[in-house]
Design a protein around this motif. Structure first.
Motif, PDB file in Angstrom:
ATOM      1  N   GLU A  89       0.836  -1.202   0.000  1.00  0.00           N
ATOM      2  CA  GLU A  89       0.000   0.000   0.000  1.00  0.00           C
ATOM      3  C   GLU A  89       0.872   1.255   0.000  1.00  0.00           C
ATOM      4  OE1 GLU A  89      -3.192   0.337  -0.447  1.00  0.00           O
ATOM      5  OE2 GLU A  89      -3.537  -1.814  -0.523  1.00  0.00           O
ATOM      6  N   GLN A  90       1.954   1.228   0.762  1.00  0.00           N
ATOM      7  CA  GLN A  90       2.857   2.383   0.793  1.00  0.00           C
ATOM      8  C   GLN A  90       3.495   2.607  -0.575  1.00  0.00           C
ATOM      9  OE1 GLN A  90       5.462   1.338   4.014  1.00  0.00           O
ATOM     10  NE2 GLN A  90       4.088   2.156   5.571  1.00  0.00           N
ATOM     11  N   ARG A  91       3.899   1.524  -1.240  1.00  0.00           N
ATOM     12  CA  ARG A  91       4.458   1.669  -2.585  1.00  0.00           C
ATOM     13  C   ARG A  91       3.418   2.238  -3.544  1.00  0.00           C
ATOM     14  NH1 ARG A  91       6.910  -3.335  -1.340  1.00  0.00           N
ATOM     15  NH2 ARG A  91       5.300  -4.459  -2.472  1.00  0.00           N
ATOM     16  N   ASN A  92       2.184   1.777  -3.427  1.00  0.00           N
ATOM     17  CA  ASN A  92       1.122   2.289  -4.282  1.00  0.00           C
ATOM     18  C   ASN A  92       0.898   3.777  -4.012  1.00  0.00           C
ATOM     19  OD1 ASN A  92      -1.208   2.090  -6.131  1.00  0.00           O
ATOM     20  ND2 ASN A  92      -2.344   2.545  -4.273  1.00  0.00           N
ATOM     21  N   ASN A  93       0.921   4.180  -2.764  1.00  0.00           N
ATOM     22  CA  ASN A  93       0.719   5.593  -2.427  1.00  0.00           C
ATOM     23  C   ASN A  93       1.825   6.462  -3.016  1.00  0.00           C
ATOM     24  OD1 ASN A  93      -1.630   5.070  -1.032  1.00  0.00           O
ATOM     25  ND2 ASN A  93      -0.627   4.946   0.956  1.00  0.00           N
ATOM     26  N   ILE A  94       3.035   5.959  -3.023  1.00  0.00           N
ATOM     27  CA  ILE A  94       4.150   6.728  -3.577  1.00  0.00           C
ATOM     28  C   ILE A  94       4.024   6.838  -5.089  1.00  0.00           C
ATOM     29  CG2 ILE A  94       6.644   6.690  -3.975  1.00  0.00           C
ATOM     30  CD1 ILE A  94       6.879   5.431  -1.150  1.00  0.00           C
ATOM     31  N   VAL A  95       3.732   5.716  -5.741  1.00  0.00           N
ATOM     32  CA  VAL A  95       3.679   5.687  -7.199  1.00  0.00           C
ATOM     33  C   VAL A  95       2.455   6.423  -7.735  1.00  0.00           C
ATOM     34  CG1 VAL A  95       3.443   4.147  -9.190  1.00  0.00           C
ATOM     35  CG2 VAL A  95       5.023   3.576  -7.360  1.00  0.00           C
ATOM     36  N   ASN A  96       1.322   6.263  -7.089  1.00  0.00           N
ATOM     37  CA  ASN A  96       0.068   6.806  -7.600  1.00  0.00           C
ATOM     38  C   ASN A  96      -0.442   8.001  -6.798  1.00  0.00           C
ATOM     39  OD1 ASN A  96      -0.248   4.895  -9.708  1.00  0.00           O
ATOM     40  ND2 ASN A  96      -0.860   3.392  -8.190  1.00  0.00           N
TER      41      ASN A  96
END
Length: 154
Positions: free
Chosen positions: A72-79
């Motif tokens: 989820e943290q990676r998704n928040n950073i990317v998107n």
């Protein structure tokens, strides 16, 4: 300079010669798979039960939840925090981890689609676990619809 070049070339040749002292193995020296295969024994009931308990332990659940948080943290950073552009495989993997952590003894398969729909198939031991599938799956950011085709064996 010529002496340095000559010294370098002779050093490389000497090193190459020393490294090639062991003869190559031929097929006659190779192991015979028909006679050299180690027999693998089936696990005993005690080790199988220990592995099952380990897979359903609180530590394993915590690991799966940490994995979901990291994704989820990676998704928040990317998107920029949006749930858009989520890969179907990523959604399916996260839902699978969430279900594995919270529904012990389930035999579930998860398929994701680009539009945020996930389909869950398989079996769970109890009807109460079957009812937990949809709310657990919807906890994953980006899941818009859950199709539950699983059955309870109870």
């Amino acid at each position: 300079m010529k002496k340095l070049t000559l010294l370098f070339i002779s050093s490389v040749l000497a090193l190459g010669t020393a490294a090639c002292q062991q003869p190559a193995k031929t097929s006659a020296d190779a192991p015979n798979p028909a006679t050299d295969v180690n027999q693998v024994q089936a696990p005993n009931a005690g080790s199988t039960q220990a592995a099952k308990e380990d897979a359903q332990s609180e530590i394993r659940r915590n690991q799966l939840d940490a994995d979901i948080r990291a994704r989820e943290q990676r998704n928040n950073i990317v998107n920029d925090g949006a749930a858009t552009n989520r890969a179907a495989g990523d959604l399916a993997s996260q839902v699978r981890s969430k279900l594995e952590a919270n529904i012990p003894n389930g035999a579930l398969a998860v398929k994701g689609e680009e539009n945020g729909t996930v389909t869950v198939t398989g079996t769970v031991p109890k009807k109460a676990q079957l009812e937990k599938i949809e709310p657990l799956a919807k906890e994953i950011k980006g899941v818009t619809n859950v199709v539950v085709n699983a059955k309870a064996t109870e």
